[in-house]
Write a protein that holds these residues in place. Sequence first.
Motif, PDB file in Angstrom:
ATOM      1  N   MET A   1       0.842  -1.190   0.000  1.00  0.00           N
ATOM      2  CA  MET A   1       0.000   0.000   0.000  1.00  0.00           C
ATOM      3  C   MET A   1       0.880   1.244   0.000  1.00  0.00           C
ATOM      4  SD  MET A   1      -1.311   0.410   3.922  1.00  0.00           S
ATOM      5  CE  MET A   1      -0.159   0.984   5.171  1.00  0.00           C
ATOM      6  N   ILE A   2       0.275   2.360  -0.340  1.00  0.00           N
ATOM      7  CA  ILE A   2       0.979   3.628  -0.293  1.00  0.00           C
ATOM      8  C   ILE A   2       0.630   4.309   1.031  1.00  0.00           C
ATOM      9  CG2 ILE A   2      -0.900   4.718  -1.633  1.00  0.00           C
ATOM     10  CD1 ILE A   2       1.228   6.681  -2.715  1.00  0.00           C
ATOM     11  N   LYS A   3       1.643   4.665   1.792  1.00  0.00           N
ATOM     12  CA  LYS A   3       1.433   5.269   3.107  1.00  0.00           C
ATOM     13  C   LYS A   3       1.288   6.782   3.011  1.00  0.00           C
ATOM     14  CE  LYS A   3       3.559   3.859   6.720  1.00  0.00           C
ATOM     15  NZ  LYS A   3       4.634   3.541   7.699  1.00  0.00           N
ATOM     16  N   ALA A   4       2.139   7.399   2.196  1.00  0.00           N
ATOM     17  CA  ALA A   4       2.120   8.859   2.115  1.00  0.00           C
ATOM     18  C   ALA A   4       2.650   9.309   0.758  1.00  0.00           C
ATOM     19  CB  ALA A   4       2.973   9.467   3.232  1.00  0.00           C
ATOM     20  N   ILE A   5       2.276  10.515   0.381  1.00  0.00           N
ATOM     21  CA  ILE A   5       2.767  11.094  -0.869  1.00  0.00           C
ATOM     22  C   ILE A   5       2.964  12.593  -0.672  1.00  0.00           C
ATOM     23  CG2 ILE A   5       0.478  11.541  -1.876  1.00  0.00           C
ATOM     24  CD1 ILE A   5       1.693  10.541  -4.565  1.00  0.00           C
ATOM     25  N   GLU A   6       4.105  13.087  -1.110  1.00  0.00           N
ATOM     26  CA  GLU A   6       4.399  14.514  -1.080  1.00  0.00           C
ATOM     27  C   GLU A   6       4.559  14.979  -2.512  1.00  0.00           C
ATOM     28  OE1 GLU A   6       7.515  17.636   1.090  1.00  0.00           O
ATOM     29  OE2 GLU A   6       7.515  15.492   1.605  1.00  0.00           O
TER      30      GLU A   6
ATOM     31  N   GLN B   1       4.494  18.346  -5.632  1.00  0.00           N
ATOM     32  CA  GLN B   1       4.502  19.750  -6.014  1.00  0.00           C
ATOM     33  C   GLN B   1       4.443  19.848  -7.533  1.00  0.00           C
ATOM     34  OE1 GLN B   1       8.569  20.363  -4.191  1.00  0.00           O
ATOM     35  NE2 GLN B   1       8.951  21.426  -6.131  1.00  0.00           N
ATOM     36  N   GLY B   2       3.677  20.817  -8.022  1.00  0.00           N
ATOM     37  CA  GLY B   2       3.616  21.084  -9.451  1.00  0.00           C
ATOM     38  C   GLY B   2       2.852  20.067 -10.264  1.00  0.00           C
ATOM     39  N   PHE B   3       1.943  19.294  -9.647  1.00  0.00           N
ATOM     40  CA  PHE B   3       1.212  18.269 -10.398  1.00  0.00           C
ATOM     41  C   PHE B   3      -0.205  18.772 -10.716  1.00  0.00           C
ATOM     42  CE2 PHE B   3      -1.261  14.519 -11.293  1.00  0.00           C
ATOM     43  CZ  PHE B   3      -0.372  13.710 -11.985  1.00  0.00           C
ATOM     44  N   ARG B   4      -0.477  18.920 -12.008  1.00  0.00           N
ATOM     45  CA  ARG B   4      -1.803  19.350 -12.477  1.00  0.00           C
ATOM     46  C   ARG B   4      -2.270  20.577 -11.687  1.00  0.00           C
ATOM     47  NH1 ARG B   4      -3.765  16.985 -17.316  1.00  0.00           N
ATOM     48  NH2 ARG B   4      -3.483  14.725 -17.320  1.00  0.00           N
ATOM     49  N   ASN B   5      -3.528  20.558 -11.227  1.00  0.00           N
ATOM     50  CA  ASN B   5      -4.069  21.706 -10.496  1.00  0.00           C
ATOM     51  C   ASN B   5      -3.968  21.548  -8.985  1.00  0.00           C
ATOM     52  OD1 ASN B   5      -6.117  19.753 -10.000  1.00  0.00           O
ATOM     53  ND2 ASN B   5      -7.651  21.373  -9.776  1.00  0.00           N
ATOM     54  N   LEU B   6      -3.312  20.471  -8.523  1.00  0.00           N
ATOM     55  CA  LEU B   6      -3.272  20.203  -7.086  1.00  0.00           C
ATOM     56  C   LEU B   6      -2.282  21.131  -6.381  1.00  0.00           C
ATOM     57  CD1 LEU B   6      -3.322  16.282  -7.153  1.00  0.00           C
ATOM     58  CD2 LEU B   6      -5.257  17.872  -6.915  1.00  0.00           C
ATOM     59  N   ILE B   7      -2.753  21.794  -5.358  1.00  0.00           N
ATOM     60  CA  ILE B   7      -1.893  22.685  -4.571  1.00  0.00           C
ATOM     61  C   ILE B   7      -0.875  21.841  -3.810  1.00  0.00           C
ATOM     62  CG2 ILE B   7      -1.838  24.467  -2.802  1.00  0.00           C
ATOM     63  CD1 ILE B   7      -3.299  25.219  -5.427  1.00  0.00           C
ATOM     64  N   ASN B   8       0.390  22.244  -3.858  1.00  0.00           N
ATOM     65  CA  ASN B   8       1.477  21.475  -3.251  1.00  0.00           C
ATOM     66  C   ASN B   8       1.146  21.067  -1.814  1.00  0.00           C
ATOM     67  OD1 ASN B   8       2.715  22.165  -5.642  1.00  0.00           O
ATOM     68  ND2 ASN B   8       4.190  23.563  -4.713  1.00  0.00           N
ATOM     69  N   GLY B   9       1.506  19.817  -1.489  1.00  0.00           N
ATOM     70  CA  GLY B   9       1.221  19.363  -0.135  1.00  0.00           C
ATOM     71  C   GLY B   9       1.724  17.960   0.141  1.00  0.00           C
ATOM     72  N   ARG B  10       1.316  17.421   1.255  1.00  0.00           N
ATOM     73  CA  ARG B  10       1.670  16.055   1.658  1.00  0.00           C
ATOM     74  C   ARG B  10       0.431  15.393   2.237  1.00  0.00           C
ATOM     75  NH1 ARG B  10       3.333  12.844   5.934  1.00  0.00           N
ATOM     76  NH2 ARG B  10       5.030  11.366   5.423  1.00  0.00           N
ATOM     77  N   LEU B  11       0.189  14.132   1.847  1.00  0.00           N
ATOM     78  CA  LEU B  11      -0.976  13.396   2.320  1.00  0.00           C
ATOM     79  C   LEU B  11      -0.556  12.057   2.904  1.00  0.00           C
ATOM     80  CD1 LEU B  11      -3.348  13.919  -0.754  1.00  0.00           C
ATOM     81  CD2 LEU B  11      -3.452  15.143   1.429  1.00  0.00           C
ATOM     82  N   GLU B  12      -1.250  11.630   3.941  1.00  0.00           N
ATOM     83  CA  GLU B  12      -1.088  10.283   4.481  1.00  0.00           C
ATOM     84  C   GLU B  12      -2.402   9.543   4.286  1.00  0.00           C
ATOM     85  OE1 GLU B  12       0.227  10.460   8.505  1.00  0.00           O
ATOM     86  OE2 GLU B  12       2.157  11.403   7.988  1.00  0.00           O
ATOM     87  N   PHE B  13      -2.302   8.246   4.010  1.00  0.00           N
ATOM     88  CA  PHE B  13      -3.476   7.487   3.613  1.00  0.00           C
ATOM     89  C   PHE B  13      -3.793   6.350   4.573  1.00  0.00           C
ATOM     90  CE2 PHE B  13      -1.513   8.908  -0.488  1.00  0.00           C
ATOM     91  CZ  PHE B  13      -2.442   9.899  -0.755  1.00  0.00           C
ATOM     92  N   ALA B  14      -5.075   5.981   4.608  1.00  0.00           N
ATOM     93  CA  ALA B  14      -5.519   4.831   5.393  1.00  0.00           C
ATOM     94  C   ALA B  14      -5.123   3.552   4.667  1.00  0.00           C
ATOM     95  CB  ALA B  14      -7.032   4.879   5.583  1.00  0.00           C
ATOM     96  N   ARG B  15      -4.938   2.499   5.425  1.00  0.00           N
ATOM     97  CA  ARG B  15      -4.499   1.243   4.813  1.00  0.00           C
ATOM     98  C   ARG B  15      -5.630   0.516   4.087  1.00  0.00           C
ATOM     99  NH1 ARG B  15      -4.820  -0.045  10.327  1.00  0.00           N
ATOM    100  NH2 ARG B  15      -6.374  -1.650  10.804  1.00  0.00           N
ATOM    101  N   ASP B  16      -6.889   0.851   4.388  1.00  0.00           N
ATOM    102  CA  ASP B  16      -8.014   0.145   3.763  1.00  0.00           C
ATOM    103  C   ASP B  16      -8.738   1.018   2.732  1.00  0.00           C
ATOM    104  OD1 ASP B  16      -7.615  -2.253   5.218  1.00  0.00           O
ATOM    105  OD2 ASP B  16      -8.604  -1.368   6.961  1.00  0.00           O
ATOM    106  N   PHE B  17      -9.606   1.911   3.179  1.00  0.00           N
ATOM    107  CA  PHE B  17     -10.402   2.725   2.260  1.00  0.00           C
ATOM    108  C   PHE B  17     -10.071   4.206   2.404  1.00  0.00           C
ATOM    109  CE2 PHE B  17     -12.913  -1.119   2.179  1.00  0.00           C
ATOM    110  CZ  PHE B  17     -13.457  -1.132   0.895  1.00  0.00           C
ATOM    111  N   ASN B  18      -9.837   4.845   1.258  1.00  0.00           N
ATOM    112  CA  ASN B  18      -9.633   6.285   1.195  1.00  0.00           C
ATOM    113  C   ASN B  18     -10.685   6.865   0.254  1.00  0.00           C
ATOM    114  OD1 ASN B  18      -6.731   6.795   2.525  1.00  0.00           O
ATOM    115  ND2 ASN B  18      -6.674   4.878   1.358  1.00  0.00           N
ATOM    116  N   PHE B  19     -11.593   7.650   0.806  1.00  0.00           N
ATOM    117  CA  PHE B  19     -12.694   8.206   0.032  1.00  0.00           C
ATOM    118  C   PHE B  19     -12.385   9.654  -0.341  1.00  0.00           C
ATOM    119  CE2 PHE B  19     -14.553   4.825   2.579  1.00  0.00           C
ATOM    120  CZ  PHE B  19     -15.217   4.097   1.608  1.00  0.00           C
ATOM    121  N   ILE B  20     -12.588   9.983  -1.609  1.00  0.00           N
ATOM    122  CA  ILE B  20     -12.245  11.306  -2.135  1.00  0.00           C
ATOM    123  C   ILE B  20     -13.492  11.913  -2.757  1.00  0.00           C
ATOM    124  CG2 ILE B  20     -10.745  12.573  -3.714  1.00  0.00           C
ATOM    125  CD1 ILE B  20      -8.985   9.902  -3.668  1.00  0.00           C
ATOM    126  N   THR B  21     -13.915  13.052  -2.260  1.00  0.00           N
ATOM    127  CA  THR B  21     -15.104  13.709  -2.794  1.00  0.00           C
ATOM    128  C   THR B  21     -14.759  15.111  -3.285  1.00  0.00           C
ATOM    129  OG1 THR B  21     -15.736  14.577  -0.624  1.00  0.00           O
ATOM    130  CG2 THR B  21     -16.663  12.456  -1.261  1.00  0.00           C
TER     131      THR B  21
END
Length: 355
Positions: free
Chosen positions: A1-6, A8-28
Amino acid sequence: MIKAIEYQGFRNLINGRLEFARDFNFITGENGAGKTNLLEMIYYAGMASSFRAREERRLICFGEDHLRIDASSKNRQGTIYLDHTRKRLSLQGNEISRVTDFVGWLGVVILSIDDIWIIRGSPGRRRYFLDWAVARISPSYLGNLIAYRKVLKQRNRALQLFENNGNVRVLDALDEELIKYGNRIYEVRKDKLVALREYYNEIANRMGLKKFDFSYRCSADDMKLDTSQLERIRKREIALGQSLIGPHRDDLYFTIDGRAMQYYASEGEERVAAISLKLAEAEMYYRLKQERPVLLLDEVGAELDNFKKGLLLEQLKGQVFYASTQMPGFNGIYQDRDLSFFIIKGGVIEVSPAH
């Protein structure tokens, strides 16, 4: 699984860092907010390619001169740097010179509402699906595929110029290369197609649809190229200026009740077939790698009724990213699961403490 992602400069996403749940990650988020961009970024981090952009430089945010992604799993880390002139890959901090050595360090499978075109679209769409499904579990396959496409381009050019120069020796040499790389591709495809078909039938059945199947339509005899086949059609290839036999001409033929799915199946059945195929790809990855790939779902349930949507959710195994304008109904399958919720607005990703 992916634990975290940092990032910058990707598409329209404002630079940042995210940590993810090991099972379900819901994006709205609303349409155009950046939900698909987040899924694309995760996919890009693992495969070093986009599932929707033909030109990689388009991934760089407008006004920026580069993008950078640092992704980490439990014991691995991958980095991609891309500007308008070069692309650099690294694993564990060590630079990787060949993309084939990078692809698949993080197993990812994308399920999209557009997957229906694997069933009803062109043979090229189905070959693209098959090639990447196999490349995820066989880096050597990707290397042979790249070499095959290079030879194919050279051979087509030689065929187009043949009437002017009549260079038989060049064609003979290219035939040998086409046979070598083509047969390497066929060997792997033949082996993996058996497993893919088995899992596809199993999953389609669990999704409530029986008598789903597919077969492989091959332009070469018995999925093997040889000199005699190429000599037999050389005049025709010269007349048309293109190579007529090989993995680049093959197709997957999907059926329902023994009849062509693209003509006799409903749209709902085609969608379930496409979903079943992608989940079969994920299952094939798991059986061979002994680890679950990350599942990225982009509005996959939008065209399904609630019953089929529930069946889909029950099939999902491993770490899941579910992106949609509307969240699915929550039931017992989420009990005791690690969950995260993300809201995207205009490229800004916020972590929601609760659904």
